[in-house]
Enzyme design. Sequence first.
Site, PDB file in Angstrom:
ATOM      1  N   SER A 168       0.830  -1.259  -0.011  1.00  0.00           N
ATOM      2  CA  SER A 168       0.096   0.064   0.074  1.00  0.00           C
ATOM      3  C   SER A 168       0.737   1.087  -0.500  1.00  0.00           C
ATOM      4  O   SER A 168       1.903   1.619  -1.627  1.00  0.00           O
ATOM      5  CB  SER A 168      -0.818   0.030   1.163  1.00  0.00           C
ATOM      6  OG  SER A 168      -2.284   1.156   0.821  1.00  0.00           O
TER       7      SER A 168
ATOM      8  N   ASP B 135      -8.629  -3.690  -6.136  1.00  0.00           N
ATOM      9  CA  ASP B 135      -8.289  -3.027  -4.752  1.00  0.00           C
ATOM     10  C   ASP B 135      -9.095  -1.597  -5.075  1.00  0.00           C
ATOM     11  O   ASP B 135      -8.965  -0.969  -5.797  1.00  0.00           O
ATOM     12  CB  ASP B 135      -6.889  -3.076  -5.130  1.00  0.00           C
ATOM     13  CG  ASP B 135      -5.529  -2.325  -3.690  1.00  0.00           C
ATOM     14  OD1 ASP B 135      -6.642  -1.800  -3.210  1.00  0.00           O
ATOM     15  OD2 ASP B 135      -5.089  -3.247  -3.401  1.00  0.00           O
TER      16      ASP B 135
ATOM     17  N   HIS C 272      -7.529  -5.690  -1.022  1.00  0.00           N
ATOM     18  CA  HIS C 272      -6.388  -4.807  -0.864  1.00  0.00           C
ATOM     19  C   HIS C 272      -4.780  -5.903  -0.464  1.00  0.00           C
ATOM     20  O   HIS C 272      -4.715  -6.454   0.460  1.00  0.00           O
ATOM     21  CB  HIS C 272      -6.744  -3.670  -0.007  1.00  0.00           C
ATOM     22  CG  HIS C 272      -5.453  -2.701   0.407  1.00  0.00           C
ATOM     23  ND1 HIS C 272      -4.480  -2.127  -0.949  1.00  0.00           N
ATOM     24  CD2 HIS C 272      -4.485  -2.146   1.735  1.00  0.00           C
ATOM     25  CE1 HIS C 272      -4.171  -0.628  -0.727  1.00  0.00           C
ATOM     26  NE2 HIS C 272      -4.373  -1.379   1.005  1.00  0.00           N
TER      27      HIS C 272
END
Length: 534
Positions: free
Chosen positions: A248, A475, A503
């Site tokens: 991320s 995502d 995610h």
Amino acid sequence: MPSSRPFRSTTAAATAAAAALALLISGCSSGTSSPGDAGSPGRSTEAGADRPAAAVAPLQPLPTAIPANLRPYYDQKLSWHDCGVAGFQCATMKAPLDYAKPDPATDLKLAVARKGATGPGQRLGSLLVNPGGPGGSAIDYLQQYAPQPAAVRARYDMVAMDPRGVARSDPIECLTDRQMDRFTQTDTTPDDPAEINTLVAAYRDFAKGCEARSGKLLPHVSTIEAARDMDVLRAILGDKKLTYVGASYGTFLGATYAGLFPTRSGRLVLDGAMDPMLDSRAINVDQTAGFNTAFTAFATDCVKKKDCPLGTQNAQDAGRRLSALFKKLDSHPVETGQERKLTESLATTGVIAAMYDQGAWPMLREAIAQAQSGSGRELLALSDSYYERDASGHYANQMFANPAVNCLDLPGAFTGPNQVEAALPAFRKASPVFGDNFAWSALNCAYWPVKASGTVHRIEAKGADPIVVVGTTRDPATPYTWAKGLAAQLSSATLLTYVGDGHTAYGRGSDCIDTAINTYLLEGTPPAKGKRCT
């Protein structure tokens, strides 16, 4: 109420939601199509127009020679001790508050943890991990959730460092727990000027709290500075090149490292990638669409079930029913069994928390059904997991560190409420359900006490070893177009695609993804160009 959406890793958000379940437990089209395989990488909407990559300045590498005034940091020796967690050692690393003017009197103390390679096989060095956020604790991630399998852990010392301003590393503080409770309940879908003024006041008070409690640190928590800290740690650990797995926001941190130190970049895995060529407004609109895509996937699955609390017609109807629930909670919050009631803002955050991983969908169905019946307990639990609020009412510092980094790395999406109102149509197009919430949540940086030091840029990292960028087609938090954009910029990148929901992708159940990444980490061989996994 999110102070700005953290780019949270699955393990930092959805795993927290799974823990909550065990107790019960950071413009694309809004239809059923996925925005994942559409769009052109490398765009920026700064100044309201798309711009080609050539028009965006690249991040320039730092000199390879270490300046004399930084040499004491690179030459320091860490004093390792038992962490109290089986097999882990901890230490404290010194870093300059300001790399331009290092001063031992103002040095930061950054927390580091490691677990030695378990063997068998020749040790390959250190593998640094970061879960994202910004503001996620890398040490907690390593000790509890890091997905690296036995084969990788056997060959690498697993290492984590909480970035400056985060968790154990001189953490940024802004509000008391009681103040944070009130802040998270502030209405982020204001219906009239009075509610807009209340929201603006909440953002101003939040910013003032951060300045009062952490004013000296606020100008020095940028991603560039955190990347420079990682280079100091690399040298201390004795590694000629950095090996790294970032999820991320951790992809932006890792890519920034590669841009600053390309010749010292080794095997880098960037999973759930961010695109540094996007400005704040583009990021927020894209993320709004990403969560809409995730909700559409959830709703499409839900309406097939007889007990779906959002009906049994289609995803569009399910969205209307969820919006109706939010509207009802806006005027009539429901009981939760606690002092706090479930407000619209808390309910929205609870739903968003469950969008990070499809494993939370059954919990979300039950939580929505309970809220419709007058109990907000389970949606509140999901919201608390997102905000990292524990059972005692204490908040971790992620929601303080998150805007501190985001508002420093880029100028805010908006300068005032008038700009938000003008942008609402674009956000509503991106998501009829979440658009207003995301648009108003993006206003927070307008009142930040420190001017942004970063700008939109591209990262080329010319001269770096092969880098693997991982993108998931549906995502919610880091849309697939971002992974395509980052991979197109990095001169040595290979894009690895996971066709699915949730995610990030590594360590989440795809043997194809895990095998490709493990092979890269152990042998240095990136996956084949264009490789896609399910």
